[in-house]
Design a protein around this motif. Structure first.
Motif, short mmCIF file in Angstrom:
data_model
loop_
_atom_site.label_atom_id
_atom_site.label_comp_id
_atom_site.label_asym_id
_atom_site.label_seq_id
_atom_site.Cartn_x
_atom_site.Cartn_y
_atom_site.Cartn_z
N ALA A 116 0.81 -1.26 -0.27
CA ALA A 116 -0.13 -0.05 0.05
C ALA A 116 0.73 1.09 -0.10
CB ALA A 116 -0.89 -0.19 1.37
N PHE A 117 0.57 2.08 -1.11
CA PHE A 117 1.25 3.34 -1.02
C PHE A 117 0.57 4.53 -0.66
CE2 PHE A 117 3.48 0.80 -4.06
CZ PHE A 117 4.97 0.97 -3.98
N PRO A 118 1.09 5.47 -0.14
CA PRO A 118 0.39 6.89 -0.16
C PRO A 118 0.75 7.59 -1.30
CG PRO A 118 2.45 6.97 0.95
CD PRO A 118 2.14 5.67 0.64
N LEU A 119 0.17 8.69 -1.43
CA LEU A 119 0.34 9.85 -2.37
C LEU A 119 1.47 10.52 -2.08
CD1 LEU A 119 -0.32 10.32 -5.39
CD2 LEU A 119 -1.92 11.90 -4.59
N ILE A 120 2.83 9.92 -2.35
CA ILE A 120 4.19 10.66 -1.70
C ILE A 120 4.39 12.01 -2.35
CG2 ILE A 120 6.80 10.27 -1.55
CD1 ILE A 120 6.27 7.11 -2.21
N SER A 121 4.73 13.07 -1.39
CA SER A 121 4.96 14.42 -1.54
C SER A 121 3.71 15.33 -1.85
CB SER A 121 6.05 14.54 -2.91
OG SER A 121 7.11 14.26 -2.31
N ALA A 122 2.62 14.77 -1.89
CA ALA A 122 1.30 15.28 -2.16
C ALA A 122 0.68 16.13 -1.01
CB ALA A 122 0.44 14.77 -2.92
N GLY A 123 1.14 15.88 0.34
CA GLY A 123 0.75 16.43 1.47
C GLY A 123 1.51 17.97 1.61
N VAL A 124 2.23 17.88 2.90
CA VAL A 124 3.02 19.33 2.94
C VAL A 124 4.17 19.32 2.36
CG1 VAL A 124 2.24 19.22 5.57
CG2 VAL A 124 4.24 17.98 4.87
#
Length: 171
Positions: A116-124
């Protein structure tokens, strides 16, 4: 490898490995990183501290990946990767793609079948969501891991999920 978009909380995913959008310190933080450390418990932090003391004294470099236990999470491992901070003046997309490729390589080495991957770098870190999805899917669609059979891109909020569905459908 099957690629699935999932709306929800990455810390609730029952998979072999959960990817953490970590900061370079590996010692927890906000967003996905903080949620994984909170729900996973102290075992994750303990292994991260050991990694800092042994191999990553200056922190985990951007784009690289390393695994620890998943502690109390419903997974076997957490794969920590450090995404790049978005810059309108510098193309850092190769580093973002490296996060997915290197995390997938670590998962494959561990023998993980589901990741399972998050959407890397798309947050803060400010990466535009549509391009973050595009970068993730570019890597995941081209990957040919030996053991990983399913990669989930877990999107926390409904707007991000809708954007991911739109981007996935167009290319």
């Amino acid at each position: 490898m099957e690629i699935t978009l999932v709306a929800g909380d990455i810390t609730a995913q029952r998979v072999d490995a959960i990817v953490n959008a970590a900061n370079s310190s590996l010692l927890g933080g906000g967003g996905v990183d903080g949620a994984i450390h909170r729900r996973g418990g102290p075992a994750i932090l303990g292994e991260c501290r050991a990694l800092r003391a042994s191999r990553y004294g200056r922190g985990l470099p951007t784009g690289q990946a390393v695994a620890t236990t998943a502690g109390d999470l419903p997974a076997r491992w957490v794969i920590h990767t450090v995404g790049p901070v978005f810059s309108a003046g510098e193309d850092r997309s190769a580093l973002l793609r490296d996060c997915y490729a290197n995390s997938l390589a670590v998962a494959d080495e561990l023998g993980a079948a589901t990741v399972a991957f998050p959407l890397i770098s798309a947050g803060v870190y400010g990466w535009p969501v549509d391009d973050a999805v595009r970068q993730a899917l570019t890597v995941l669609r081209a990957a040919t891991p030996a053991r990983v059979t399913e990669a989930r891109l877990v999107l926390f909020d409904p707007d991000t999920y809708a954007t991911a569905e739109r981007v996935a459908a167009t290319g």
